[in-house]
Write a protein that holds these residues in place. Sequence first.
Motif, short mmCIF file in Angstrom:
data_model
loop_
_atom_site.label_atom_id
_atom_site.label_comp_id
_atom_site.label_asym_id
_atom_site.label_seq_id
_atom_site.Cartn_x
_atom_site.Cartn_y
_atom_site.Cartn_z
N HIS A 177 -35.50 -3.21 34.10
CA HIS A 177 -35.46 -1.75 34.01
C HIS A 177 -36.38 -1.13 35.06
CE1 HIS A 177 -39.26 -2.09 31.69
NE2 HIS A 177 -39.45 -0.83 32.05
N ALA A 178 -36.15 0.14 35.30
CA ALA A 178 -37.04 0.97 36.10
C ALA A 178 -37.38 2.19 35.26
CB ALA A 178 -36.36 1.40 37.40
N ASN A 179 -38.61 2.66 35.36
CA ASN A 179 -39.07 3.80 34.57
C ASN A 179 -39.22 4.99 35.50
OD1 ASN A 179 -40.63 5.64 33.03
ND2 ASN A 179 -41.39 3.96 31.80
N LEU A 180 -38.45 6.06 35.24
CA LEU A 180 -38.45 7.25 36.08
C LEU A 180 -38.96 8.45 35.30
CD1 LEU A 180 -34.83 6.92 37.56
CD2 LEU A 180 -36.96 6.03 38.52
N THR A 181 -39.79 9.25 35.91
CA THR A 181 -40.21 10.51 35.32
C THR A 181 -39.15 11.56 35.65
OG1 THR A 181 -42.56 9.98 35.51
CG2 THR A 181 -41.97 12.32 35.32
N ARG A 203 -27.60 11.67 29.47
CA ARG A 203 -26.19 12.07 29.30
C ARG A 203 -25.43 11.98 30.63
NH1 ARG A 203 -27.50 17.18 25.56
NH2 ARG A 203 -27.70 16.07 23.58
N LEU A 204 -26.08 12.41 31.72
CA LEU A 204 -25.46 12.31 33.03
C LEU A 204 -25.17 10.85 33.39
CD1 LEU A 204 -24.55 13.66 35.71
CD2 LEU A 204 -26.92 13.35 36.50
N MET A 205 -26.15 9.98 33.19
CA MET A 205 -25.97 8.56 33.52
C MET A 205 -24.86 7.93 32.66
SD MET A 205 -28.12 8.00 35.99
CE MET A 205 -27.96 9.69 36.54
N CYS A 206 -24.79 8.31 31.39
CA CYS A 206 -23.71 7.81 30.52
C CYS A 206 -22.36 8.26 31.05
CB CYS A 206 -23.90 8.30 29.09
SG CYS A 206 -25.28 7.52 28.21
N HIS A 207 -22.28 9.52 31.43
CA HIS A 207 -21.02 10.07 31.94
C HIS A 207 -20.60 9.42 33.25
CE1 HIS A 207 -17.94 12.98 33.00
NE2 HIS A 207 -18.57 13.18 34.15
N LEU A 208 -21.54 9.26 34.18
CA LEU A 208 -21.20 8.75 35.50
C LEU A 208 -20.91 7.26 35.50
CD1 LEU A 208 -23.85 10.57 37.72
CD2 LEU A 208 -21.47 11.22 37.30
N ILE A 216 -26.98 5.00 25.57
CA ILE A 216 -28.40 5.13 25.24
C ILE A 216 -28.78 3.93 24.37
CG2 ILE A 216 -30.11 6.49 23.98
CD1 ILE A 216 -28.54 8.99 24.90
N ARG A 217 -29.74 3.17 24.84
CA ARG A 217 -30.19 1.96 24.15
C ARG A 217 -31.30 2.27 23.14
NH1 ARG A 217 -30.57 -3.11 27.88
NH2 ARG A 217 -32.54 -3.21 26.78
N TRP A 218 -32.13 3.26 23.46
CA TRP A 218 -33.26 3.62 22.61
C TRP A 218 -33.79 4.96 23.08
CZ3 TRP A 218 -38.38 4.79 23.62
CH2 TRP A 218 -39.21 4.85 22.50
N GLU A 219 -34.35 5.73 22.15
CA GLU A 219 -35.05 6.95 22.52
C GLU A 219 -36.11 7.24 21.49
OE1 GLU A 219 -32.70 10.66 22.28
OE2 GLU A 219 -31.09 9.38 21.55
N GLY A 270 -28.53 2.58 29.82
CA GLY A 270 -28.03 1.55 30.72
C GLY A 270 -27.00 0.68 30.04
N SER A 271 -27.01 -0.59 30.43
CA SER A 271 -26.08 -1.57 29.87
C SER A 271 -26.88 -2.51 28.96
CB SER A 271 -25.41 -2.35 31.00
OG SER A 271 -26.37 -3.15 31.67
N GLU A 272 -26.24 -3.58 28.53
CA GLU A 272 -26.95 -4.56 27.71
C GLU A 272 -27.96 -5.35 28.53
OE1 GLU A 272 -26.73 -4.48 24.43
OE2 GLU A 272 -25.29 -2.86 24.78
N ASP A 273 -27.75 -5.43 29.86
CA ASP A 273 -28.57 -6.27 30.71
C ASP A 273 -29.71 -5.54 31.41
OD1 ASP A 273 -26.89 -8.46 30.16
OD2 ASP A 273 -25.52 -7.83 31.75
N SER A 274 -29.55 -4.25 31.67
CA SER A 274 -30.57 -3.51 32.40
C SER A 274 -30.47 -2.03 32.05
CB SER A 274 -30.42 -3.71 33.91
OG SER A 274 -29.17 -3.21 34.34
N TYR A 275 -31.53 -1.30 32.36
CA TYR A 275 -31.54 0.12 32.00
C TYR A 275 -32.55 0.89 32.81
CZ TYR A 275 -35.74 -0.93 29.23
OH TYR A 275 -36.99 -1.32 28.83
#
Length: 129
Positions: free
Chosen positions: A11-15, A24-29, A34-37, A50-55
């Motif tokens: 994963h990468a962590n973005l502010t 929502r944008l990432m899910c759409h594109l 959403i794996r967790w919030e 993300g996906s099951e492998d990365s996020y």
Amino acid sequence: MNFRTAATLEHANLTVRNPTRTARLMCHLFDWHIRWEGAAMAGGRTVHVGSEDSYLALYTLEGEATDPDIFAKGRPLNHVGVLVHDLDGVEARVKAAGLTPFSHGDYEPGRRFYFLDHDGIEFEVVCYG
């Protein structure tokens, strides 16, 4: 290179200003989910998308979300690369989301374009083959 022993980016962590909007944008594109919030360890809020492998971990801390100096290209992140199978389809989704694709390029071994999300984070979308 022995790919069985190569490291994999998990994963990468973005502010971002609004983790829910960006997720929502990432899910759409990209057909991600959403794996967790929830609450972030050091305060603020995080959404993992993300996906099951990365996020991407999309993070905001109260006060940071309004600081314009945080959201400047190349400080410190240049772009996030996302590999897709249907470049034209994703580009149509980017446009439908009101965003502008740019810097299209064909190169060996694939094709690419870039776009800026609502926070000015640059994404490179790549398709090989």
